[in-house]
Design a protein around this motif. Structure first.
Motif, mmCIF file in Angstrom:
data_model
loop_
_atom_site.group_PDB
_atom_site.id
_atom_site.type_symbol
_atom_site.label_atom_id
_atom_site.label_comp_id
_atom_site.label_asym_id
_atom_site.label_seq_id
_atom_site.Cartn_x
_atom_site.Cartn_y
_atom_site.Cartn_z
ATOM 1 N N THR A 3 65.852 -11.756 76.098
ATOM 2 C CA THR A 3 65.239 -13.046 76.450
ATOM 3 C C THR A 3 63.984 -13.060 75.843
ATOM 4 N N ASP A 4 63.235 -12.099 76.022
ATOM 5 C CA ASP A 4 61.752 -12.080 75.471
ATOM 6 C C ASP A 4 61.667 -12.646 73.947
ATOM 7 N N GLN A 6 64.103 -14.176 72.130
ATOM 8 C CA GLN A 6 64.609 -15.418 72.088
ATOM 9 C C GLN A 6 63.506 -16.487 72.580
ATOM 10 N N GLN A 7 62.748 -16.084 73.371
ATOM 11 C CA GLN A 7 61.833 -17.003 73.901
ATOM 12 C C GLN A 7 60.612 -17.182 73.003
ATOM 13 N N GLU A 10 61.832 -19.179 70.191
ATOM 14 C CA GLU A 10 61.684 -20.817 70.540
ATOM 15 C C GLU A 10 60.339 -21.146 70.311
#
Length: 284
Positions: A3-4, A6-7, A10
């Motif tokens: 998640t980190d 991908q964030q 983004e």
């Protein structure tokens, strides 16, 4: 993908969009930007929405096309920031395996306590040249990367000098399956097992083997290295993960300790290796 990670990707995409829309000469459309560099028009959308990781050249082109060349250093720093944690094989192996081996050689230099888990092959630091040669060849075929096998083998052998450094300690655990995996010719594997047995007497190495018949508290899974219990390197098919946040490191340390409970050492480990060695001889 974490998640980190991908964030962060983004967020970089959002910054790219901001630069495109704030170009000094007026906002650019995605199509206009793509045409300048012969990109597929969907590439701009993928980059801005965090669905594709840009290359440094992509960032250089983007900053120049939007009339904000000074933004390149900032964009590159953002990219390096999250790539330092997830290092794709595609990028790492762009020039072959030697660079990857050299990176690990540097990491070994800076650490003194190593804990490792491997379920499918012999640890690189314990490999013979012929075994390592087979591994590099197979992975070059899989990843479609340049062949620099001999250079990579030499770098891997240099890493093994750390085994004779009295300031370092290696606590390693292998699953027995790794002793039987014919990722190389049988004669090469036999010689590798002889080499493995010889490391059990080194005062810098604690080698444990989990027999196939052992009771397990958790399934044997992805290989990983712990460096001084402060950083973990995990190998997946698409990338290496370099992890240094405390909570994740603690999880891998607990995993290693749990696996260790099923391992055998000393004479018992020798017996497991000898059993695998006999199975190779009997199969010829």
């Amino acid at each position: 993908m974490s998640t980190d990670y991908q964030q962060a990707r983004e967020a970089l995409g959002g910054r790219l969009r901001e630069l495109r829309l704030s170009a000094p000469g007026g906002p650019l459309t995605g199509t206009q930007l793509a045409v300048q560099f012969g990109w597929n028009k969907s590439k701009v959308s993928r980059l801005e929405n965090g669905r594709q990781t840009p290359t440094p050249n992509d960032l250089h082109c983007w900053a120049a096309a939007t009339g904000q060349a000074e933004a390149y250093d900032e964009l590159l720093a953002r990219l390096r920031g999250f790539e330092s944690h997830i290092r794709s094989w595609r990028r790492q192996l762009a020039s072959g395996h030697k660079a990857v081996q050299d990176a690990h050689l540097t990491a070994h230099t800076d650490a003194s306590l190593f804990r490792g888990w491997e379920s499918s092959m012999i640890f690189g630091i314990l490999q013979t040249p012929d075994y390592a040669r087979s591994i590099f060849t197979r992975y070059a075929e899989l990843q479609r990367s340049p062949r620099d096998t001999e250079e990579a083998v030499r770098s891997r052998m240099r890493r093994q000098e750390a085994l004779y450094d009295s300031t370092k300690r290696f606590h390693l655990i292998l699953w027995e399956a790794a002793l039987h995996a014919l990722v190389c010719p049988p004669a090469t594997l036999a010689a590798q097992l002889d080499r493995l047995a010889g490391t059990i007497g080194l005062d810098t190495v604690e080698l444990g083997i989990i027999p196939l018949s052992a009771s397990l508290k958790i399934p044997p899974s992805t290989a990983f290295w712990l460096y001084d219990d402060r950083q973990v390197i995990v190998e997946n098919w698409h990338a290496e993960l370099w992890i240094d946040d405390t909570a994740s490191v603690e999880t891998y340390l607990r995993t290693w300790r749990t696996l260790r409970e099923s391992a055998v050492y000393g004479a018992d480990a020798h017996n497991v290796i000898n059993r695998a060695r006999r199975s190779i001889t009997g199969s010829r």
